[in-house]
Enzyme design. Sequence first.
Site, mmCIF file in Angstrom:
data_model
loop_
_atom_site.group_PDB
_atom_site.id
_atom_site.type_symbol
_atom_site.label_atom_id
_atom_site.label_comp_id
_atom_site.label_asym_id
_atom_site.label_seq_id
_atom_site.Cartn_x
_atom_site.Cartn_y
_atom_site.Cartn_z
ATOM 1 N N HIS A 8 46.875 44.472 43.733
ATOM 2 C CA HIS A 8 47.533 45.607 44.392
ATOM 3 C C HIS A 8 48.308 45.163 45.629
ATOM 4 O O HIS A 8 48.055 44.094 46.205
ATOM 5 C CB HIS A 8 46.501 46.666 44.782
ATOM 6 N N GLU A 81 37.392 46.779 42.391
ATOM 7 C CA GLU A 81 36.925 45.696 43.258
ATOM 8 C C GLU A 81 35.405 45.673 43.285
ATOM 9 O O GLU A 81 34.738 46.654 42.908
ATOM 10 C CB GLU A 81 37.494 45.906 44.677
#
Length: 212
Positions: A8, A81
């Site tokens: 990202h 994550e």
Amino acid sequence: MKIILIRHGETAWNAERRLQGHLDIPLNAEGERQARLLAGALAAEPIDLIVSSDLQRARQTAQAVATLRGMPLQIEPGLRERCYGGFEGLLYSEIEQRFPAEFAAWQARDVDAILPTGKNCGESFRQFYARATTAILGLAQAHAGQTIAMVAHGGVLECAYRMALDLPLETPRDFKVFNASINRFHLEEGRLVLDSWGEVAHLQPAVLDELN
């Protein structure tokens, strides 16, 4: 089958070295710019499917790619994550002060270390590695023969890199994971093979290297 694995774009917490984990932090202005540049860089590439972690920093990055191409975006929570439990939301310096023993185990690469509980329940690195690689391989096997763009997080990219190079989980992370970087793999006999790592030529200025 080809996999384009993307981290990202930058968030405000990346920039100040504050650990995000499962906390849902959006892109900052630089991250939004990176996402646009990423989308442009991938515009002419053959991509059959775009998949993202469900956290908004990944979704925003992936959506920029999907929108430019006029493609739908698929969400896969397995690409999240690592959950850092009580570490989340803290600066690295604050983690060391508040949780000295747990911080030391983390820095020593104790892959089975239990993290303190916070808003979320932490994962050991071994647990996280199993989740992330299962998600990547599952998507790859479900879309055999296709090219998939997956937008995820620094930790997820680390897991893919370790799997492809057969690196022990306990070894230090001596490779960079850049925001909005393009990282290419293919699947060969059910195994990840690394083709290229850390493509950032599409980004100016240089992107920020950070853990999550």
